[in-house]
Write a protein that holds these residues in place. Sequence first.
Motif, PDB file in Angstrom:
ATOM      1  N   LYS A  39     -31.641  41.965 -31.050  1.00  0.00           N
ATOM      2  CA  LYS A  39     -32.506  40.826 -31.365  1.00  0.00           C
ATOM      3  C   LYS A  39     -33.970  41.238 -31.479  1.00  0.00           C
ATOM      4  O   LYS A  39     -34.814  40.403 -31.750  1.00  0.00           O
ATOM      5  N   GLU A  40     -34.257  42.510 -31.228  1.00  0.00           N
ATOM      6  CA  GLU A  40     -35.619  43.008 -31.290  1.00  0.00           C
ATOM      7  C   GLU A  40     -35.629  44.321 -32.068  1.00  0.00           C
ATOM      8  O   GLU A  40     -34.583  44.932 -32.289  1.00  0.00           O
ATOM      9  N   GLU A  41     -36.820  44.758 -32.446  1.00  0.00           N
ATOM     10  CA  GLU A  41     -36.974  45.992 -33.205  1.00  0.00           C
ATOM     11  C   GLU A  41     -36.828  47.206 -32.300  1.00  0.00           C
ATOM     12  O   GLU A  41     -37.411  47.266 -31.219  1.00  0.00           O
ATOM     13  N   LEU A  42     -36.050  48.169 -32.765  1.00  0.00           N
ATOM     14  CA  LEU A  42     -35.865  49.447 -32.093  1.00  0.00           C
ATOM     15  C   LEU A  42     -35.283  50.376 -33.138  1.00  0.00           C
ATOM     16  O   LEU A  42     -34.460  49.937 -33.956  1.00  0.00           O
ATOM     17  N   PHE A  43     -35.674  51.630 -33.160  1.00  0.00           N
ATOM     18  CA  PHE A  43     -35.137  52.484 -34.225  1.00  0.00           C
ATOM     19  C   PHE A  43     -33.622  52.594 -34.105  1.00  0.00           C
ATOM     20  O   PHE A  43     -33.055  52.532 -33.016  1.00  0.00           O
ATOM     21  N   SER A  44     -32.959  52.709 -35.244  1.00  0.00           N
ATOM     22  CA  SER A  44     -31.506  52.507 -35.317  1.00  0.00           C
ATOM     23  C   SER A  44     -30.706  53.438 -34.422  1.00  0.00           C
ATOM     24  O   SER A  44     -29.729  53.021 -33.811  1.00  0.00           O
ATOM     25  N   GLY A  45     -31.079  54.700 -34.325  1.00  0.00           N
ATOM     26  CA  GLY A  45     -30.329  55.630 -33.491  1.00  0.00           C
ATOM     27  C   GLY A  45     -30.341  55.222 -32.026  1.00  0.00           C
ATOM     28  O   GLY A  45     -29.300  55.215 -31.357  1.00  0.00           O
ATOM     29  N   LEU A  46     -31.506  54.868 -31.525  1.00  0.00           N
ATOM     30  CA  LEU A  46     -31.606  54.464 -30.122  1.00  0.00           C
ATOM     31  C   LEU A  46     -30.856  53.155 -29.877  1.00  0.00           C
ATOM     32  O   LEU A  46     -30.155  53.011 -28.877  1.00  0.00           O
ATOM     33  N   ARG A  47     -30.968  52.217 -30.795  1.00  0.00           N
ATOM     34  CA  ARG A  47     -30.249  50.941 -30.661  1.00  0.00           C
ATOM     35  C   ARG A  47     -28.736  51.198 -30.585  1.00  0.00           C
ATOM     36  O   ARG A  47     -28.043  50.642 -29.737  1.00  0.00           O
ATOM     37  N   GLU A  48     -28.222  52.068 -31.447  1.00  0.00           N
ATOM     38  CA  GLU A  48     -26.793  52.376 -31.456  1.00  0.00           C
ATOM     39  C   GLU A  48     -26.396  53.195 -30.232  1.00  0.00           C
ATOM     40  O   GLU A  48     -25.315  53.018 -29.674  1.00  0.00           O
ATOM     41  N   GLY A  49     -27.287  54.103 -29.805  1.00  0.00           N
ATOM     42  CA  GLY A  49     -27.006  54.918 -28.629  1.00  0.00           C
ATOM     43  C   GLY A  49     -26.923  54.097 -27.353  1.00  0.00           C
ATOM     44  O   GLY A  49     -26.066  54.349 -26.494  1.00  0.00           O
ATOM     45  N   LEU A  50     -27.801  53.130 -27.208  1.00  0.00           N
ATOM     46  CA  LEU A  50     -27.783  52.276 -26.016  1.00  0.00           C
ATOM     47  C   LEU A  50     -26.469  51.519 -25.882  1.00  0.00           C
ATOM     48  O   LEU A  50     -26.015  51.232 -24.767  1.00  0.00           O
ATOM     49  N   LYS A  51     -25.829  51.221 -26.982  1.00  0.00           N
ATOM     50  CA  LYS A  51     -24.556  50.489 -26.948  1.00  0.00           C
ATOM     51  C   LYS A  51     -23.428  51.330 -26.362  1.00  0.00           C
ATOM     52  O   LYS A  51     -22.397  50.803 -25.959  1.00  0.00           O
ATOM     53  N   LEU A  52     -23.634  52.651 -26.293  1.00  0.00           N
ATOM     54  CA  LEU A  52     -22.622  53.544 -25.718  1.00  0.00           C
ATOM     55  C   LEU A  52     -22.776  53.706 -24.211  1.00  0.00           C
ATOM     56  O   LEU A  52     -21.900  54.246 -23.550  1.00  0.00           O
ATOM     57  N   MET A  53     -23.896  53.241 -23.679  1.00  0.00           N
ATOM     58  CA  MET A  53     -24.245  53.519 -22.293  1.00  0.00           C
ATOM     59  C   MET A  53     -23.855  52.390 -21.337  1.00  0.00           C
ATOM     60  O   MET A  53     -23.745  51.240 -21.738  1.00  0.00           O
ATOM     61  N   LYS A  54     -23.687  52.789 -20.080  1.00  0.00           N
ATOM     62  CA  LYS A  54     -23.481  51.842 -18.987  1.00  0.00           C
ATOM     63  C   LYS A  54     -24.687  51.950 -18.060  1.00  0.00           C
ATOM     64  O   LYS A  54     -25.420  52.945 -18.095  1.00  0.00           O
ATOM     65  N   ALA A  55     -24.885  50.945 -17.222  1.00  0.00           N
ATOM     66  CA  ALA A  55     -26.015  50.946 -16.304  1.00  0.00           C
ATOM     67  C   ALA A  55     -25.983  52.194 -15.427  1.00  0.00           C
ATOM     68  O   ALA A  55     -24.909  52.624 -14.999  1.00  0.00           O
TER      69      ALA A  55
END
Length: 180
Positions: A121-137
């Motif tokens: 819902k916010e701006e973030l470069f695409s690689g980091l946005r996609e990478g964060l989706k792979l992570m857990k807390a």
Amino acid sequence: MKNLLFILILATLFLGCKSPEARPPEVVNSGSFIKESVERNIELNKIEREKIQKVISGFSDKAFMPSENGFWYHYNSKAENDSITPKFGDRIAFTFNISDLDGNEIYSKNEIGTQYYTMDKEELFSGLREGLKLMKASEDVTFIFPSQKAYGYYGDDNRIGTNVPLICNVILKTITQNND
């Protein structure tokens, strides 16, 4: 005489009016610019991938995995007991640093600080946005992003230049799930 003048004017208008003709183009574009741009990007991508593979081979202690989104990543610490990854609308807190492929730090974690982001819902470069989706807390992951997954052709208008592949070390601190 009036009728003859009226017929003459009507005939002149009828014969003098043509349908509009299309104007020929002044410049004919053959698409060569697009073709050259595609070829240039293919070559750039090939060069970047070779550099990235060289960097990965230098990390003999880390096993980098390719993502389906065109970047590579390695878990420095993995949360084995947790299964929750951020989804659309979830609010996350994370820290990260940015380095070039030579290991030169561009932005430090201290300089960037903790980032708060609402997923997709916010701006973030695409690689980091996609990478964060792979992570857990609490996970710590090193990502290697080719330039098209980072800041691409434009850079960040500050320290990251044109077509610069990046290494980011990211720690996902918290995930607050969106219950909507």
